[in-house]
Motif scaffolding. Sequence first.
Motif, PDB file in Angstrom:
ATOM      1  N   GLY A  26      -1.470   3.723   7.994  1.00 12.90           N
ATOM      2  CA  GLY A  26      -1.411   4.332   9.689  1.00 12.90           C
ATOM      3  C   GLY A  26      -1.524   5.669  10.013  1.00 12.90           C
ATOM      4  O   GLY A  26      -2.186   6.135   9.422  1.00 12.90           O
ATOM      5  N   GLY A  27      -1.321   5.852  11.188  1.00  9.35           N
ATOM      6  CA  GLY A  27      -1.046   7.226  11.871  1.00  9.35           C
ATOM      7  C   GLY A  27       0.288   7.575  11.734  1.00  9.35           C
ATOM      8  O   GLY A  27       0.972   7.655  13.187  1.00  9.35           O
ATOM      9  N   ASN A  28       0.699   7.907  10.917  1.00  7.42           N
ATOM     10  CA  ASN A  28       2.774   7.775  11.102  1.00  7.42           C
ATOM     11  C   ASN A  28       2.989   6.653  11.241  1.00  7.42           C
ATOM     12  O   ASN A  28       4.147   7.477  12.530  1.00  7.42           O
ATOM     13  CB  ASN A  28       2.223   9.131  11.101  1.00  7.42           C
ATOM     14  N   GLY A  29       2.891   5.683  12.033  1.00  8.61           N
ATOM     15  CA  GLY A  29       3.349   5.023  12.370  1.00  8.61           C
ATOM     16  C   GLY A  29       4.722   3.849  11.162  1.00  8.61           C
ATOM     17  O   GLY A  29       4.422   4.927  10.418  1.00  8.61           O
ATOM     18  N   THR A  30       5.725   3.026  11.916  1.00 12.61           N
ATOM     19  CA  THR A  30       6.835   3.501  10.919  1.00 12.61           C
ATOM     20  C   THR A  30       7.267   1.739  11.135  1.00 12.61           C
ATOM     21  O   THR A  30       6.955   0.349  11.508  1.00 12.61           O
ATOM     22  CB  THR A  30       8.181   3.744  12.098  1.00 12.61           C
ATOM     23  N   ILE A  31       7.492   1.405   9.832  1.00 14.34           N
ATOM     24  CA  ILE A  31       8.224   0.356   8.838  1.00 14.34           C
ATOM     25  C   ILE A  31       9.808   0.324   9.175  1.00 14.34           C
ATOM     26  O   ILE A  31      10.109   1.341   8.339  1.00 14.34           O
ATOM     27  CB  ILE A  31       7.467   0.396   7.728  1.00 14.34           C
ATOM     28  N   ASP A  32      10.776   0.037   9.845  1.00 15.74           N
ATOM     29  CA  ASP A  32      12.146   0.015   9.911  1.00 15.74           C
ATOM     30  C   ASP A  32      12.722  -1.182   9.726  1.00 15.74           C
ATOM     31  O   ASP A  32      12.084  -2.227  10.128  1.00 15.74           O
ATOM     32  CB  ASP A  32      12.349   0.020  11.267  1.00 15.74           C
ATOM     33  N   GLY A  33      13.543  -0.847   7.993  1.00 16.20           N
ATOM     34  CA  GLY A  33      14.535  -1.906   7.658  1.00 16.20           C
ATOM     35  C   GLY A  33      15.261  -2.584   8.009  1.00 16.20           C
ATOM     36  O   GLY A  33      15.853  -3.710   7.850  1.00 16.20           O
ATOM     37  N   THR A  90       6.287   6.186   8.204  1.00 10.05           N
ATOM     38  CA  THR A  90       7.286   6.576   8.172  1.00 10.05           C
ATOM     39  C   THR A  90       7.671   5.475   7.766  1.00 10.05           C
ATOM     40  O   THR A  90       7.936   4.168   8.341  1.00 10.05           O
ATOM     41  CB  THR A  90       8.366   7.593   9.258  1.00 10.05           C
ATOM     42  N   LEU A  91       8.963   5.484   6.842  1.00 10.62           N
ATOM     43  CA  LEU A  91       9.801   4.175   5.962  1.00 10.62           C
ATOM     44  C   LEU A  91      11.389   4.514   6.414  1.00 10.62           C
ATOM     45  O   LEU A  91      11.503   5.070   5.666  1.00 10.62           O
ATOM     46  CB  LEU A  91       9.288   3.907   4.486  1.00 10.62           C
ATOM     47  N   ILE A  92      11.882   3.540   6.923  1.00 10.32           N
ATOM     48  CA  ILE A  92      13.217   4.170   7.137  1.00 10.32           C
ATOM     49  C   ILE A  92      14.309   2.759   7.093  1.00 10.32           C
ATOM     50  O   ILE A  92      13.746   1.174   7.303  1.00 10.32           O
ATOM     51  CB  ILE A  92      13.395   4.541   8.842  1.00 10.32           C
ATOM     52  N   ASP A  93      15.693   3.047   6.232  1.00 10.38           N
ATOM     53  CA  ASP A  93      16.687   2.012   6.335  1.00 10.38           C
ATOM     54  C   ASP A  93      16.329   0.994   5.726  1.00 10.38           C
ATOM     55  O   ASP A  93      16.393  -0.366   6.568  1.00 10.38           O
ATOM     56  CB  ASP A  93      17.449   1.464   7.318  1.00 10.38           C
ATOM     57  N   SER A  94      15.637   1.166   4.587  1.00 10.46           N
ATOM     58  CA  SER A  94      15.556   0.102   3.743  1.00 10.46           C
ATOM     59  C   SER A  94      16.754  -0.904   2.978  1.00 10.46           C
ATOM     60  O   SER A  94      18.020  -0.199   2.719  1.00 10.46           O
ATOM     61  CB  SER A  94      14.730   0.106   2.727  1.00 10.46           C
ATOM     62  N   PRO A  95      16.477  -2.293   3.696  1.00 14.64           N
ATOM     63  CA  PRO A  95      17.999  -3.482   3.290  1.00 14.64           C
ATOM     64  C   PRO A  95      18.152  -2.477   1.793  1.00 14.64           C
ATOM     65  O   PRO A  95      19.736  -2.324   1.340  1.00 14.64           O
ATOM     66  CB  PRO A  95      17.734  -4.581   2.732  1.00 14.64           C
ATOM     67  N   SER A  96      17.367  -2.132   0.712  1.00 13.98           N
ATOM     68  CA  SER A  96      17.602  -2.388  -0.479  1.00 13.98           C
ATOM     69  C   SER A  96      16.921  -0.825  -0.954  1.00 13.98           C
ATOM     70  O   SER A  96      15.925  -0.440  -0.020  1.00 13.98           O
ATOM     71  CB  SER A  96      17.283  -3.479  -1.570  1.00 13.98           C
ATOM     72  N   TRP A  97      15.393  -1.188  -2.350  1.00 14.67           N
ATOM     73  CA  TRP A  97      14.540  -0.195  -2.384  1.00 14.67           C
ATOM     74  C   TRP A  97      13.524  -0.304  -1.446  1.00 14.67           C
ATOM     75  O   TRP A  97      13.438  -1.290  -0.940  1.00 14.67           O
ATOM     76  CB  TRP A  97      13.762  -0.713  -3.947  1.00 14.67           C
ATOM     77  N   PHE A  98      12.755   1.075  -1.233  1.00 19.16           N
ATOM     78  CA  PHE A  98      11.932   0.883  -0.345  1.00 19.16           C
ATOM     79  C   PHE A  98      10.205   0.357  -1.084  1.00 19.16           C
ATOM     80  O   PHE A  98      10.175  -0.473   0.093  1.00 19.16           O
ATOM     81  CB  PHE A  98      11.385   2.286  -0.054  1.00 19.16           C
ATOM     82  N   VAL A  99      10.057   1.380  -1.789  1.00 17.83           N
ATOM     83  CA  VAL A  99       8.068   0.642  -2.333  1.00 17.83           C
ATOM     84  C   VAL A  99       8.453   0.588  -3.679  1.00 17.83           C
ATOM     85  O   VAL A  99       9.339   1.107  -4.466  1.00 17.83           O
ATOM     86  CB  VAL A  99       7.658   2.109  -2.310  1.00 17.83           C
ATOM     87  N   HIS A 100       8.109  -0.746  -3.631  1.00 17.81           N
ATOM     88  CA  HIS A 100       8.553  -1.031  -5.108  1.00 17.81           C
ATOM     89  C   HIS A 100       7.218  -1.958  -6.126  1.00 17.81           C
ATOM     90  O   HIS A 100       7.182  -3.205  -5.943  1.00 17.81           O
ATOM     91  CB  HIS A 100       9.197  -2.089  -5.285  1.00 17.81           C
TER      92      HIS A 100
END
Length: 478
Positions: free
Chosen positions: A162-169, A205-215
């Motif tokens: 993306g264009g530095n969009g966000t995934i907020d966990g 930008t990935l923020i506040d995952s419940p546990s591991w972010f990228v698996h």
Amino acid sequence: MAVSQRSAISIKLVANLLLIGLINLSVTECRRHVSYESDVTYSAINCRKHTAFLTDFGGKGDGETSNTAVFQAAVQNLSQFANDGGAQLVVPPGKWLTGSFNLTSHFTLYIQSGAVILASQDESDYPLVDSLPSYGRGRDGPGGRFSSLIGGSHLTDVVITGGNGTIDGQGSLWWEKFHSKKLSNTRPYLIELMYSTQIQISNLTLIDSPSWFVHPVYSSDVILQDLTIRAPVDSPNTDGIDPDSCKNVKIQDVFIVSGDDCVAVKSGWDEYGIKFGMPTEQMIIRRLTCISPDSAVIALGSEMSGGIKNVRAEDITAINSESGIRIKTAPGRGAYVTDIFVDGMNLHTMKYVFWTTGSYGQHPDQGYDPKALPNVDRINYRNVVADNVTMAGNMGGIEGDPFNGFCISNVTIGLSEKPKKLQWNCTDISGVSSNVTPKPCDLLTDKGSVECEYPSDLVPIDTVQLKTCSLSSTSQIL
């Protein structure tokens, strides 16, 4: 017919089809022009012939309306184009609340600037899935696993960018449940792709995952780059990136603030990982910046029972982190950690620079074999500068199973105001050192002027050339 009328009809039609469970709309029958503020280009392993917006399927970006069914319907609908140039789903600016959904092959999820995919905090939005065969149980406990926010299995050619969009966990509620022991199943990961090949996750930008972010797990040809990953430094098990039984992986230009290891290289747990037998190999980690006061910048293990080999790390920066490179293993793990090459670390405020643990513990159950001993050999570190360090090296192998083949060269470590009196604690290891300050332990024999090995050839993933893809102001949106 006016554009707005056609859009309303299209949305109503999709909603009706969802209600009766017939998501087979041929979206080529209804097209509309969408104006962009400007042309958008991005780099990807492959471009797509077909494009759709999440709003074309009835999505609402108000941060309150659930879009779980919308994401699921959009991906299913666009999967029909897998063999016709693929499709991209654009998430426009807004806050798009959703539970778990899976991706498809030959597909791009593009998250625009100003767009936030907002993870639901409702457990029912994350169906339970089986334990990983190389783990034998969930990582948090003996129960099952909640499905990841974004997932997929047995896929080919998948891009999340993306264009530095966000995934907020929105992980805070999950962290509270974990700490209070209210969970019998493993928390969701933010992104988990299994048994897949040709994966790209970038410019997000990935923020506040419940546990591991990228698996990524049981996968190959994986590119993870230009990512910002953030969680509170006291959040539980919020590893940044966990390549797990994967081959041909690149992690590049990534900034991570984490409550656990920034990058944790894994390959299965004890007898389950040994039986599954899939190593992580051929990996490059480049230009990683990490902040993790209680964990490692790069961890090898502790779940490494399928083996870890041929891993390179270069140009690594750490600020206020527990350790630089940490090898974590124990009796029962079996397998190996070999051919590890590190060139260039700049470390600021560290508890340890080098940390090797042969007694990590944490077993999935009592069925592990304590005689399954890991082989740790050919570990190379060179060109390291560190300051404000409490202890240079805490390096322990396993009695009767020493860790061999360490090489440490051209290392300068500045100590903190209150350093440990013993700067190198070494047991059951062997290796060589050259031009290292403070002077290493006797088990790391000083060889004078020696430079530790670092391969000069490219890892295979570095030969992949990304293409320039576009979302233009005149794009036809399906």
